[in-house]
Design a protein around this motif. Sequence first.
Motif, PDB file in Angstrom:
ATOM      1  N   LYS A  12       0.814  -1.214   0.000  1.00 16.91           N
ATOM      2  CA  LYS A  12       0.000   0.000   0.000  1.00 16.91           C
ATOM      3  C   LYS A  12       0.849   1.266   0.000  1.00 16.91           C
ATOM      4  O   LYS A  12       0.392   2.321  -0.441  1.00 16.91           O
ATOM      5  N   ARG A  13       2.074   1.160   0.502  1.00 18.30           N
ATOM      6  CA  ARG A  13       2.924   2.352   0.515  1.00 18.30           C
ATOM      7  C   ARG A  13       3.663   2.577  -0.801  1.00 18.30           C
ATOM      8  O   ARG A  13       4.092   3.691  -1.099  1.00 18.30           O
ATOM      9  N   PRO A  15       2.837   2.899  -4.033  1.00 13.78           N
ATOM     10  CA  PRO A  15       2.419   3.968  -4.944  1.00 13.78           C
ATOM     11  C   PRO A  15       2.765   5.366  -4.436  1.00 13.78           C
ATOM     12  O   PRO A  15       3.029   6.260  -5.231  1.00 13.78           O
ATOM     13  N   ARG A  16       2.784   5.510  -3.132  1.00  9.07           N
ATOM     14  CA  ARG A  16       3.140   6.825  -2.590  1.00  9.07           C
ATOM     15  C   ARG A  16       4.628   7.106  -2.801  1.00  9.07           C
ATOM     16  O   ARG A  16       5.001   8.219  -3.168  1.00  9.07           O
ATOM     17  N   TYR A  18       6.299   5.984  -5.211  1.00 12.01           N
ATOM     18  CA  TYR A  18       6.352   6.225  -6.649  1.00 12.01           C
ATOM     19  C   TYR A  18       5.966   7.669  -6.978  1.00 12.01           C
ATOM     20  O   TYR A  18       6.611   8.329  -7.788  1.00 12.01           O
ATOM     21  N   ARG A  19       4.951   8.128  -6.319  1.00 11.35           N
ATOM     22  CA  ARG A  19       4.500   9.507  -6.554  1.00 11.35           C
ATOM     23  C   ARG A  19       5.568  10.519  -6.122  1.00 11.35           C
ATOM     24  O   ARG A  19       5.884  11.450  -6.874  1.00 11.35           O
TER      25      ARG A  19
ATOM     26  N   PRO B 178      -3.829  14.258  -6.606  1.00 14.02           N
ATOM     27  CA  PRO B 178      -2.756  13.299  -6.290  1.00 14.02           C
ATOM     28  C   PRO B 178      -1.541  13.980  -5.695  1.00 14.02           C
ATOM     29  O   PRO B 178      -0.462  13.974  -6.276  1.00 14.02           O
ATOM     30  N   HIS B 193      -6.856   8.838  -3.346  1.00 14.69           N
ATOM     31  CA  HIS B 193      -5.858   8.835  -4.414  1.00 14.69           C
ATOM     32  C   HIS B 193      -6.168   7.705  -5.387  1.00 14.69           C
ATOM     33  O   HIS B 193      -5.726   6.574  -5.221  1.00 14.69           O
ATOM     34  N   GLU B 196      -3.314   5.766  -7.048  1.00 11.57           N
ATOM     35  CA  GLU B 196      -2.637   4.811  -6.165  1.00 11.57           C
ATOM     36  C   GLU B 196      -3.446   3.527  -6.029  1.00 11.57           C
ATOM     37  O   GLU B 196      -2.890   2.429  -5.985  1.00 11.57           O
ATOM     38  N   SER B 197      -4.753   3.684  -5.990  1.00 15.88           N
ATOM     39  CA  SER B 197      -5.621   2.506  -5.934  1.00 15.88           C
ATOM     40  C   SER B 197      -5.433   1.649  -7.184  1.00 15.88           C
ATOM     41  O   SER B 197      -5.329   0.414  -7.109  1.00 15.88           O
ATOM     42  N   MET B 199      -2.841   1.519  -9.055  1.00 16.46           N
ATOM     43  CA  MET B 199      -1.510   0.889  -9.029  1.00 16.46           C
ATOM     44  C   MET B 199      -1.497  -0.347  -8.133  1.00 16.46           C
ATOM     45  O   MET B 199      -0.823  -1.325  -8.434  1.00 16.46           O
ATOM     46  N   ARG B 200      -2.205  -0.295  -7.038  1.00 16.22           N
ATOM     47  CA  ARG B 200      -2.282  -1.488  -6.181  1.00 16.22           C
ATOM     48  C   ARG B 200      -2.955  -2.626  -6.933  1.00 16.22           C
ATOM     49  O   ARG B 200      -2.561  -3.779  -6.824  1.00 16.22           O
TER      50      ARG B 200
END
Lengths: 226, 226
Positions: A12-13, A15-16, A18-19, B178, B193, B196-197, B199-200
Amino acid sequence: MQEKEISLAVIKRLPRYYRYLGELLENDVVRISSKELSERMKVTASQIRQDLNNFGGFGQQGYGYNVEYLYTEIGKILGLDRKYNIIIIGAGNLGQALSNYTDFERRGFYVTGIFDTNPRLEGISIRGIEIQMIENLEKFVKNNPVHIAVLTLPRLKAPQVAKEVVGLGIKAIWNFAPVDLNLPPDVIVENVHLAESLMRLSYDLKASEDNTKPFEKEADNKNKGN
Amino acid sequence: MQEKEISLAVIKRLPRYYRYLGELLENDVVRISSKELSERMKVTASQIRQDLNNFGGFGQQGYGYNVEYLYTEIGKILGLDRKYNIIIIGAGNLGQALSNYTDFERRGFYVTGIFDTNPRLEGISIRGIEIQMIENLEKFVKNNPVHIAVLTLPRLKAPQVAKEVVGLGIKAIWNFAPVDLNLPPDVIVENVHLAESLMRLSYDLKASEDNTKPFEKEADNKNKGN
DNA sequence: TAGATTGTTAATCGATTAACAATC
DNA sequence: TAGATTGTTAATCGATTAACAATC
């Protein structure tokens, strides 16, 4: 290929990370240490290093991490190094909004079909894609590879449609309906429950207002976690 | 009023309990035990009892929980026993979709204003609410109580607008941009976000495809957690 | 009363943080 | 080389699960 199970918390972390790396890249930052990144992201440096080391050693002692390299590698981990065809089922406001969202294409997610049951929407074009009647779904999926189905339809319709979609061989669902879909374990479901998000906001708002009430200040003025 | 700090993990589960209880209520279920609810929700009965007992004893030994009572009480905990005025800033596709979302009103969230910078949108009406230019925001907030601001605007604009909104005294932000908003600690921010969802979802999809590859089956065929 | 199920304490499990040797 | 910072092990912290006495 993966040695040990990666915990959901770590995933879950990602993508953050990545951002943030994407933003650094935009700002032409070449390298970053876990310490500096931790300060920007408001997490511990230890957590960053632990998280990344689940997937391999991307850094270099004494130097830190190369931003571009790390960005690319996390992208690969997240599966962003390929293209996905997605169809949107339910062409209401949210479905149309998502169809219009060009940002997803930059990440490799291409809307290739939009479906609804409402005949008044038939043929309406969104970014060049005509809304089709849901009766065409089976034929469409048989002729076009579809990797992800987005469900933006009413709660009561979602479980049945999800079942149909899975029956057609689609293995991933991005579910916006406020309901849990019970599907076979090999089907990936990612939920976006907007109403639940809004309720968490109202919980926090209520809690913070309670804390501000003068006569209760002394009782519980410890800081709230984020 | 709260004795000890409630953990974030618990709070995040409350809306889901609320949703399940609402469904039970719709189906005229009068009482339910933690065991039966745990089977429906696919969590442990122990967790349900622990979670609820953070807020008080809502059940009765030998009987279980009264569905309607528990539903109401969780609603109160979540702050759903009052009304909220919300304004939407950014009347693009997503902002318009949320403005049209009548479901939120049932829970007490009323859209009272919609704002944008694009003059071509000025005066367009969504469910009777005219889109206003953002220049009117200050005047509007001074004349109308606003509890929550929804940010559905581009990433690069969001931080500045968030700052302005907070300057006008609004204490809660539902952020769809974002980006992480760095605001004073008394301001509540709930992020949605979507990227991000997604991407998961692509991570999970990739992981499941890797697991299906014939030659890697033996290496890691343990079950993946949910 | 007997059976069922809660509320709650204790045990376990997992995730986060701290610490530091390895090494660039 | 000396300084910086990773990768990784060990310690801590917190969340989940199990167990059961209390009690409806």
